[in-house]
Write a protein that holds these residues in place. Structure first.
Motif, mmCIF file in Angstrom:
data_model
loop_
_atom_site.group_PDB
_atom_site.id
_atom_site.type_symbol
_atom_site.label_atom_id
_atom_site.label_comp_id
_atom_site.label_asym_id
_atom_site.label_seq_id
_atom_site.Cartn_x
_atom_site.Cartn_y
_atom_site.Cartn_z
ATOM 1 N N ARG A 169 2.668 5.720 -3.600
ATOM 2 C CA ARG A 169 3.943 5.255 -4.123
ATOM 3 C C ARG A 169 3.798 3.869 -4.733
ATOM 4 N N ALA A 170 4.626 3.622 -5.741
ATOM 5 C CA ALA A 170 4.616 2.320 -6.399
ATOM 6 C C ALA A 170 5.676 1.422 -5.792
ATOM 7 N N SER A 171 5.308 0.186 -5.523
ATOM 8 C CA SER A 171 6.259 -0.842 -5.117
ATOM 9 C C SER A 171 6.760 -1.549 -6.371
ATOM 10 N N PRO A 172 7.846 -2.308 -6.276
ATOM 11 C CA PRO A 172 8.321 -3.032 -7.462
ATOM 12 C C PRO A 172 7.228 -3.910 -8.060
ATOM 13 N N ALA A 173 7.137 -3.907 -9.377
ATOM 14 C CA ALA A 173 6.129 -4.724 -10.060
ATOM 15 C C ALA A 173 6.425 -6.199 -9.855
ATOM 16 N N ALA A 174 5.364 -7.016 -9.927
ATOM 17 C CA ALA A 174 5.513 -8.463 -9.740
ATOM 18 C C ALA A 174 4.772 -9.184 -10.858
ATOM 19 N N THR A 175 5.219 -10.377 -11.181
ATOM 20 C CA THR A 175 4.535 -11.171 -12.192
ATOM 21 C C THR A 175 3.378 -11.918 -11.550
ATOM 22 N N SER A 176 2.351 -12.167 -12.340
ATOM 23 C CA SER A 176 1.187 -12.916 -11.864
ATOM 24 C C SER A 176 1.153 -14.278 -12.531
ATOM 25 N N ALA A 177 0.137 -15.051 -12.200
ATOM 26 C CA ALA A 177 0.031 -16.404 -12.741
ATOM 27 C C ALA A 177 -0.261 -16.391 -14.239
ATOM 28 N N ASP A 178 -0.854 -15.304 -14.741
ATOM 29 C CA ASP A 178 -1.114 -15.186 -16.168
ATOM 30 C C ASP A 178 -0.057 -14.259 -16.779
ATOM 31 N N PRO A 179 -0.161 -13.903 -18.048
ATOM 32 C CA PRO A 179 0.890 -13.071 -18.670
ATOM 33 C C PRO A 179 0.921 -11.624 -18.173
ATOM 34 N N LEU A 180 0.106 -11.262 -17.203
ATOM 35 C CA LEU A 180 0.035 -9.879 -16.752
ATOM 36 C C LEU A 180 1.063 -9.574 -15.668
ATOM 37 N N VAL A 181 1.356 -8.291 -15.529
ATOM 38 C CA VAL A 181 2.273 -7.796 -14.507
ATOM 39 C C VAL A 181 1.473 -7.003 -13.487
ATOM 40 N N ILE A 182 1.786 -7.178 -12.204
ATOM 41 C CA ILE A 182 1.064 -6.492 -11.136
ATOM 42 C C ILE A 182 1.796 -5.198 -10.781
ATOM 43 N N HIS A 183 1.120 -4.076 -10.975
ATOM 44 C CA HIS A 183 1.628 -2.768 -10.559
ATOM 45 C C HIS A 183 1.000 -2.449 -9.198
ATOM 46 N N ARG A 184 1.816 -2.283 -8.176
ATOM 47 C CA ARG A 184 1.326 -2.098 -6.815
ATOM 48 C C ARG A 184 1.458 -0.631 -6.394
ATOM 49 N N TRP A 185 0.326 -0.003 -6.073
ATOM 50 C CA TRP A 185 0.305 1.381 -5.599
ATOM 51 C C TRP A 185 -0.263 1.417 -4.184
ATOM 52 N N ARG A 186 0.408 2.162 -3.315
ATOM 53 C CA ARG A 186 -0.022 2.269 -1.911
ATOM 54 C C ARG A 186 -0.067 3.737 -1.494
ATOM 55 N N SER A 187 -1.187 4.162 -0.963
ATOM 56 C CA SER A 187 -1.297 5.542 -0.490
ATOM 57 C C SER A 187 -0.368 5.751 0.701
ATOM 58 N N THR A 188 0.191 6.930 0.793
ATOM 59 C CA THR A 188 1.061 7.263 1.914
ATOM 60 C C THR A 188 0.318 7.971 3.032
ATOM 61 N N ARG A 189 -0.929 8.310 2.772
ATOM 62 C CA ARG A 189 -1.793 8.950 3.772
ATOM 63 C C ARG A 189 -3.238 8.671 3.376
ATOM 64 N N PRO A 190 -4.190 8.810 4.277
ATOM 65 C CA PRO A 190 -5.588 8.616 3.904
ATOM 66 C C PRO A 190 -6.053 9.725 2.947
ATOM 67 N N TYR A 191 -6.872 9.349 1.983
ATOM 68 C CA TYR A 191 -7.465 10.297 1.046
ATOM 69 C C TYR A 191 -8.967 10.036 0.940
ATOM 70 N N SER A 192 -9.690 11.056 0.511
ATOM 71 C CA SER A 192 -11.113 10.892 0.241
ATOM 72 C C SER A 192 -11.294 10.033 -1.007
ATOM 73 N N PRO A 193 -12.267 9.122 -1.013
ATOM 74 C CA PRO A 193 -12.400 8.199 -2.147
ATOM 75 C C PRO A 193 -12.619 8.859 -3.501
ATOM 76 N N TYR A 194 -13.210 10.058 -3.551
ATOM 77 C CA TYR A 194 -13.411 10.679 -4.857
ATOM 78 C C TYR A 194 -12.073 11.023 -5.523
ATOM 79 N N LEU A 195 -10.982 10.963 -4.751
ATOM 80 C CA LEU A 195 -9.647 11.253 -5.282
ATOM 81 C C LEU A 195 -8.899 10.004 -5.737
ATOM 82 N N TYR A 196 -9.466 8.826 -5.534
ATOM 83 C CA TYR A 196 -8.812 7.597 -5.983
ATOM 84 C C TYR A 196 -8.853 7.544 -7.512
ATOM 85 N N ALA A 197 -7.728 7.193 -8.107
ATOM 86 C CA ALA A 197 -7.690 7.126 -9.567
ATOM 87 C C ALA A 197 -6.432 6.392 -10.001
#
Length: 439
Positions: A169-197
């Motif tokens: 799931r995505a949490s609300p985006a946040a601004t960073s120190a540079d012009p970029l925006v931080i998109h925060r994604w958090r798994s809701t359950r453990p997954y095998s690393p080959y599935l990270y993307a």
């Protein structure tokens, strides 16, 4: 990032790395509980930089090194808890030397910086970037340890106009120190690393609500594709698969990212769907497979995962069979039989080359074609055979039992056998010995 900081770390450890790489296999002596990555991907070049934190727990005594899958990234400023540690990178592994031996059950936290251009796993196209299968090339993880499921926290630093899709799931985006925006994604359950993307960039989207979860379609081709038309069958496929699994979509949400070419890859919570593959299916509807196959993995492969690659047929044979089952449901018995005939021909082709193995064979396959013929096609044929052997009701009830009982867990062929035996009330040892174990 200053590369002059990175190079001495690698050079100082080179000799030690050569000795270690022959004796320390990635994942030996520990398991990962959580990966946390703050990633800055270049949407034009697919280069990356960032920081990573890995929480590990010892699974044996006197563990002196933490070894992870090799990649092309440069590592710097590595620390275990508060102590700087030596890191070495070779073609075999990335090895962190522990300041003191890790005992069984004890937990430590590894932190470091990284940068580089991954050799695999990231593709930049049309102002967007997407990850495909080789997560351990753009971060540090264990590529070939499907049984070592772990949580993932992924922070993506992206331009202000970018969209993203990631694991969980995505949490609300946040601004960073540079012009970029931080998109925060958090798994809701453990997954095998080959599935990270993840996918990020200019990604026009559409969403549709279903009784089994929200479906989201993203266009990563840069061509203003008609997403609703291309994914018109997705809601019906979702309903069919959820019924057969006895469970709604994990997280009650699933995304499909349309990308150029013939890409076809499941990830945790979303899949990459190749535009060329959908075009081919439009011209020959009988060849359709990609949407149903990749969606099936959200249950069989992602939610319920083979403990080792030896039982990979539980992932791929199941998804291949579910394509046939969906065609039976949507187009009739002839379509089901036609799909199984395709699987049968693929198995026969490798048999003619002198190769045929049981589904849970633990040896080396001579080619990707041979692996797919056994674990995908023969796996599907076995499931069809099992369905005919124990009957319609027992088979589907057994599959639901298997899926519900092992959701979030890892499985072996024996777990599947047990579920089918309980459902059917029959001893299936001979059938599994013939097809699965080869005994």
């Amino acid at each position: 990032m200053n590369r002059r900081v990175l190079l001495p770390v690698l050079l100082a450890a080179a000799t030690n790395a050569e000795a270690q790489s022959t004796t320390i296999a990635p994942g030996d002596g520990f398991e990962v509980e959580r990966y946390a990555v703050a990633l800055r991907p270049d949407l034009e070049t697919a280069a990356v930089s960032g920081t990573e934190t890995i929480d590990v727990r010892g699974t044996s005594d006197r563990v002196t090194h933490l070894a992870f899958s090799a990649n092309a990234l440069r590592i710097a400023d590595a620390m275990v808890d508060a102590t700087p540690v030596q890191v070495s990178s070779t073609t075999d592994a990335i090895v962190f030397t522990l300041p003191q031996a890790l005992r069984k059950g004890r937990k430590v936290t590894l932190r470091f910086r990284f940068e580089g251009t991954p050799a695999r796993g990231l593709t930049a196209v049309a102002g967007s970037i997407y990850a495909s299968y080789f997560a351990c090339d753009w971060m540090v993880c264990l590529q070939d340890a499907p049984g070592d499921k772990a949580h993932l926290a992924l922070d993506l630093f992206l331009p202000a106009d970018a969209q993203s899709v990631g694991v969980g799931r995505a949490s609300p985006a946040a601004t960073s120190a540079d012009p970029l925006v931080i998109h925060r994604w958090r798994s809701t359950r453990p997954y095998s690393p080959y599935l990270y993307a993840f996918a990020a960039g200019r990604l026009p989207r559409q969403a549709i609500a279903t009784a089994h979860g929200e479906l989201v379609y993203f266009d990563g081709t840069g061509s203003n594709a008609d997403l609703a038309a291309l994914f018109a069958e997705a809601p019906a496929i979702t309903a069919f698969l959820a019924n057969k699994a006895g469970m709604p979509l994990p997280d009650r949400r699933y995304a499909q990212v349309l990308v150029p070419g013939r890409e076809a890859q499941e990830s945790a919570g979303f899949s990459l769907i190749g535009q060329s593959e959908l075009d081919r299916e439009r011209d020959d509807p009988s060849s359709a497979w990609i949407i149903a196959h990749e969606m099936a993995h959200q249950w069989w492969g992602n939610l319920v995962t083979c403990a080792t690659w030896q039982d990979f047929w539980l992932n791929e044979g199941m998804a291949t069979f579910m394509v046939a089952a969906w065609k039976e449901h949507s187009a009739g018995d002839a379509a089901y039989r036609q799909e199984l005939d395709v699987a049968r021909r693929r198995v026969e082709q490798v048999r003619e080359l002198g190769f045929d193995k049981p589904l849970a064979w633990d040896g080396e396959y001579p080619s990707l074609r041979a692996r797919r013929a056994v674990q995908y096609s023969k796996g599907a044929l076995f499931l069809a055979h099992l369905r005919e052997t124990i009957g319609e009701v027992a088979f589907w009830n057994g599959l639901r039992r298997f899926t519900r009982q092992h959701a979030r867990k890892t499985v072996t062929s024996k777990d599947f056998q047990n579920a089918m035996e309980r459902s059917s009330g029959r001893d299936l040892s001979a059938t599994f010995a013939e097809w699965v174990y080869g005994k």
